[in-house]
Design a protein around this motif. Structure first.
Motif, mmCIF file in Angstrom:
data_model
loop_
_atom_site.group_PDB
_atom_site.id
_atom_site.type_symbol
_atom_site.label_atom_id
_atom_site.label_comp_id
_atom_site.label_asym_id
_atom_site.label_seq_id
_atom_site.Cartn_x
_atom_site.Cartn_y
_atom_site.Cartn_z
ATOM 1 N N LEU A 51 0.854 -1.214 -0.109
ATOM 2 C CA LEU A 51 -0.002 -0.029 -0.075
ATOM 3 C C LEU A 51 0.826 1.262 -0.128
ATOM 4 O O LEU A 51 0.243 2.382 0.085
ATOM 5 C CB LEU A 51 -0.929 0.080 1.185
ATOM 6 C CG LEU A 51 -1.794 -1.106 1.272
ATOM 7 C CD1 LEU A 51 -2.793 -1.082 2.493
ATOM 8 C CD2 LEU A 51 -2.851 -1.159 -0.050
ATOM 9 N N GLN A 52 2.028 1.044 0.016
ATOM 10 C CA GLN A 52 3.041 2.099 0.096
ATOM 11 C C GLN A 52 2.918 3.168 1.173
ATOM 12 O O GLN A 52 2.744 4.428 0.900
ATOM 13 C CB GLN A 52 3.196 2.936 -1.528
ATOM 14 C CG GLN A 52 3.273 1.769 -2.424
ATOM 15 C CD GLN A 52 3.984 2.523 -3.799
ATOM 16 O OE1 GLN A 52 3.209 3.720 -4.136
ATOM 17 N NE2 GLN A 52 4.555 1.823 -4.455
ATOM 18 N N LEU A 254 2.599 1.433 10.445
ATOM 19 C CA LEU A 254 1.952 0.252 10.670
ATOM 20 C C LEU A 254 0.596 0.281 11.368
ATOM 21 O O LEU A 254 -0.346 -0.589 11.127
ATOM 22 C CB LEU A 254 2.999 -0.310 11.685
ATOM 23 C CG LEU A 254 2.653 -1.575 12.889
ATOM 24 C CD1 LEU A 254 1.938 -2.608 11.984
ATOM 25 C CD2 LEU A 254 3.623 -1.735 13.729
ATOM 26 N N ILE A 255 0.444 1.577 12.126
ATOM 27 C CA ILE A 255 -0.982 1.713 12.460
ATOM 28 C C ILE A 255 -2.006 1.851 11.477
ATOM 29 O O ILE A 255 -3.177 1.224 11.406
ATOM 30 C CB ILE A 255 -0.958 2.898 13.302
ATOM 31 C CG1 ILE A 255 0.041 2.733 14.780
ATOM 32 C CG2 ILE A 255 -2.322 3.434 13.734
ATOM 33 C CD1 ILE A 255 0.616 4.060 15.430
ATOM 34 N N ALA A 256 -1.598 2.322 10.453
ATOM 35 C CA ALA A 256 -2.562 2.815 9.266
ATOM 36 C C ALA A 256 -2.738 1.177 8.402
ATOM 37 O O ALA A 256 -3.829 0.999 8.213
ATOM 38 C CB ALA A 256 -1.797 3.864 8.094
ATOM 39 N N ALA A 268 -9.170 -7.443 3.035
ATOM 40 C CA ALA A 268 -7.515 -7.536 3.517
ATOM 41 C C ALA A 268 -7.067 -9.025 3.162
ATOM 42 O O ALA A 268 -5.884 -9.289 2.650
ATOM 43 C CB ALA A 268 -7.565 -7.347 4.757
ATOM 44 N N ALA A 269 -8.011 -10.004 3.590
ATOM 45 C CA ALA A 269 -7.336 -11.370 3.269
ATOM 46 C C ALA A 269 -7.372 -11.727 1.974
ATOM 47 O O ALA A 269 -6.150 -12.395 1.672
ATOM 48 C CB ALA A 269 -8.401 -12.381 4.219
#
Lengths: 471, 303
Positions: A51-52, A254-256, A268-269
């Motif tokens: 996702l950059q 990471l939080i994003a 996401a999966a």
């Protein structure tokens, strides 16, 4: 013409030097060691990469105005190679499971250039789920005790190795109770498929992946050790001290990534399957709602206590000398990232809640109240439907089947341990109008004995659910 | 020809270290009748073995120099593009070595690896040499087998690991299979090469003298290609050790390759180096054995 060439090239190169130097656009390489196939680290690695997100949060002004970061993502299948590359300064940030993390911190103690610090957590399970021991599906083993004297393999020095040692310690087994040998996941999986070994203990995602691929059965889950397990993020101190804002930016990414995961776990999966090759159904059992791993970057004291226990295990094996995990933790970067994103670190630190299955049960027509008694059915090409109980889940499953819909997989929760299971691999204690799923046959038998019910496999349990469990 | 000199090295290395006081050699002491003095005997012995002694002395010096350079590079943690910051020092490796030899498991690692190499290599020689001879003699066999062998030959040992596990009933067999593959192809290719260099005049001469196929094989082809066969065996032995780590990833318990691999998974650099050196030394020892065997089989070449 030929004679002019040398002067020309000299002129060109000096020109190039002139062009680059005054601008002083410094390029800094940032190597990040990921474990794409280890599903519980994906939000710290492959998701950020794809996702950059890191590019989005990297600092661009002040002292960074003239620094260009060159990101180098390297994928490994286990932690030790990441440590090796971090020692060699090819990687500055790395992620791995609890045991390799400790070895990482300890190995860096003797590095004169830099130390390593645990700066955040990718995912954890407080009950120790994620690691597990599987046997071949045709084997007669249903409990660790059945494997006495048998050949069991586990990647030494991994979180799964720690789980096996802890389980043996808990049960008072002698060190030669199993013939314990070391095999990497790749080798162990093939060996189990070929029945060359009797059992294989492994870390995420293999204890779920191998049963899902159809040749293995999980007979021991890390929850039985009740010792937290986690994957964490380590950073070289020389890099972190020089570019602290970059480490902070990494944690914002990471939080994003975690927010992205929870916003649409099904998507996401599917994406993670596309990026890592791990089946989406397996990704979802770990990272979906009520999944066996909680993605939460805060460094919880319980995890550090677990690390202290792990250190003792390694010391007893003679693999390690003195090492204090408390001194090795540095939460300043993650705290800063929380502050800058206007999130409350301490609130998150205190919370050990995962996100849960929720919504309206469309089959039994009632809301989901107890998410760890619920279930889900993944209809192929459509959505993942939540249901309020195991019997509703099985009933809905039969209903979808009758309507000719193709179903990917169904999930239920272990009645006593609360871990998410593949419904078709579970044992069901059925009777008295109740359908109670279990991971272990012996748990199901004990539960069924209480109301003189029966223990059924998936197909029979589904028939029973259609017959009487609906209400 | 460098091989005879190398073979003689172990016998010579003892006196070579005592070179400074070379005079009273053991050979001289055992002969008490004294017409020629100890000094002349010693001198004669020295003259006879001069080349060997020289090679042994230089060998020892170069090894010591290697150790010294390694020691200095790691002690001062030299960084000049290549970085020695975290490479274990020889002393650290020596500590690991001392710890290891007091551990009966280490001996077990070495013994099991030697056995695997021995079986895998022997099988490769038993299959590879005759196959090479037959392929060299009969065109059809060559045409059938050569393409398959050429396709399989470049595949690295580690890539064979999953297949080896599935092919063979026990892990021990899988491990032997990988060491077998390592040594098989060098042996086959060198035997083939040896066959192709056999002088056709010799073959025709034998045929004119009435030799049958079997005798031609035994008396002409086989001896003529022996030097290349032994080159193949030496190279094959080397590659068998090269493939050891890949092979013993399967083992999960014993073997010097496994020892090295496990040290890697626990990030113990000194043990990794110890495993590497052990493999090197064992590889050297086994190559020397083969060279020695070559000298026994081909006495006409020992000069």
């Amino acid at each position: 013409m030929v004679r002019h060439l040398p002067t020309l090239s000299i002129a060109m190169s000096s020109l190039a030097l002139l062009a680059t130097q005054p601008a002083s656009a410094e390029t800094v390489k940032l190597g990040i060691g990921t474990q794409d196939t280890t599903t519980n680290t994906v939000t710290a690695g492959v998701v950020i990469r794809q996702l950059q997100l890191l590019e989005k949060y990297l600092p661009k002004d002040g002292k960074y105005a003239n620094i260009k970061f060159e990101l180098e993502w390297q994928n490994f299948t286990s932690g030790p190679p990441v440590t090796n590359a971090m020692m060699a300064n090819k990687l500055q940030i790395g992620m791995m499971g609890d045991y390799p993390l400790i070895v990482n911190g300890f190995t860096f103690e003797s590095n004169p250039e830099s130390k390593s610090r645990l700066v955040g957590i990718a995912a954890y399970s407080l009950s120790g789920s994620g690691n597990g021991l599987v046997v071949h599906k045709d084997s007669p083993y249903y409990d660790l005790a059945d494997l006495k004297g048998k050949l069991v393999s586990v990647p030494f020095g991994s979180a799964a190795h720690g789980m096996v040692l802890k389980a043996m310690q808990d049960r008072g087994y002698a060190s030669d109770f199993f013939q314990l040998v070391s095999q990497s996941p790749e080798v162990g999986s093939t060996n189990l498929q070929e029945k060359k070994i009797d059992g294989h203990a492994d870390f995420v995602p293999f204890a779920e992946l191998l049963p899902f691929r159809g040749f293995a059965r999980k007979i021991f889950d890390g929850v039985e050790t009740n010792l937290p397990t986690f994957h964490g993020i380590v950073v070289r101190t020389d890099f972190a001290e020089k570019y602290p804002e970059v480490v902070v930016a990494y944690f914002k990414a990471l939080i994003a990534a975690n927010q992205w995961l929870r916003a649409d776990p099904k998507l996401a999966a599917e994406k993670i399957q596309e990026w890592t090759g791990i089946n989406k159904e397996v990704v979802y059992i770990f990272l979906g709602p009520g999944g066996n791993m909680t993605t939460d970057p805060t460094i919880k004291p319980a995890l550090i206590d677990a690390a202290t226990t792990d250190v003792k295990v390694l010391q007893n094996l003679g693999r390690m000398k003195e090492f204090d995990p408390k001194k090795w933790v540095d939460d300043s970067y993650i705290r800063k990232a929380y502050a800058e994103m206007k999130l409350d670190y301490d609130a998150q630190l205190a919370s050990t809640k995962n996100y849960e299955v929720s919504g309206e049960d469309s089959f039994c027509k009632k809301p989901i109240i107890d998410p760890r008694k619920a279930g889900e059915v993944w209809v192929d090409g459509a959505s993942i439907m939540p249901f309020s109980s195991a019997s509703c889940t099985l009933g809905a499953y039969a209903d979808y089947k009758a309507k000719g819909k193709k179903i990917n997989v169904a999930y239920v929760f272990d009645t006593t341990r609360g871990i998410k299971l593949f419904a078709d691999q579970a044992f069901f204690a059925v009777g008295n109008g109740e359908v109670a799923p279990f991971l272990l046959k012996k748990d199901a038998e004990a539960y069924a004995a209480k109301f003189s019910g029966k223990v059924l496999g998936f197909d029979d349990a589904m028939k029973a659910a259609v017959g009487g469990g609906k209400t | 020809m460098s091989s005879p000199a190398l073979v003689r090295q172990p016998e010579d290395s003892m006196p070579a270290t005592a070179l400074a006081e070379a005079g009273p050699s053991p050979a001289a002491i055992t002969r008490p009748s004294t017409p020629p003095s100890f000094a002349t005997l010693g001198l004669r012995w020295y003259r006879l073995n001069r080349a060997g002694l020289r090679a042994a002395a230089i060998g020892v010096i170069s090894l010591l120099a290697f150790l010294l350079v390694w020691h200095l590079l790691t002690t001062y943690r030299v960084v000049f593009f290549v970085r020695f910051t975290n490479v274990p020092s020889p002393l650290a490796v020596y500590d690991s070595f001392v710890k290891a030899i007091h551990d009966p498991k280490f001996l077990m690692h070495i013994l099991l690896s030697c056995r695997r190499i021995f079986i895998g290599f022997s099988l490769a020689a038993i299959v590879g040499v005759p196959l090479g001879l037959i392929m060299g003699r009969f065109k059809l066999v060559h045409e059938v087998i050569f393409p398959v062998a050429e396709v399989l030959r470049p595949i690295p040992a580690i890539a064979w690991v999953p297949m080896a596990i599935m092919l063979w009933p026990t892990n021990e067999q899988s491990i032997v299979f990988i060491t077998f593959l390592g040594s098989f192809f060098p042996i086959l290719v060198n035997t083939l090469h040896g066959m192709s260099l056999v002088d056709p005049v010799l073959v025709r001469a034998a045929q004119c003298l009435g030799a049958r196929e079997r005798s031609i094989f035994r008396e002409v082809y086989f001896p003529a290609s022996l030097p290349h066969i032994f080159t193949g065996l030496t190279v094959g032995m080397g590659v068998a050790w090269v493939s050891l780590i890949a092979a013993e990833m399967i083992s999960g318990q014993y073997g010097i390759g496994y020892f090295t691999w496990e040290a890697y998974s626990l990030v113990q650099y000194a043990d990794i180096a110890l495993g590497m050196i052990a493999i090197g030394v064992l590889g050297l020892g086994s190559s020397l054995l083969i060279r020695g065997a070559g000298q026994l089989v081909m006495p006409w070449r020992s000069t």
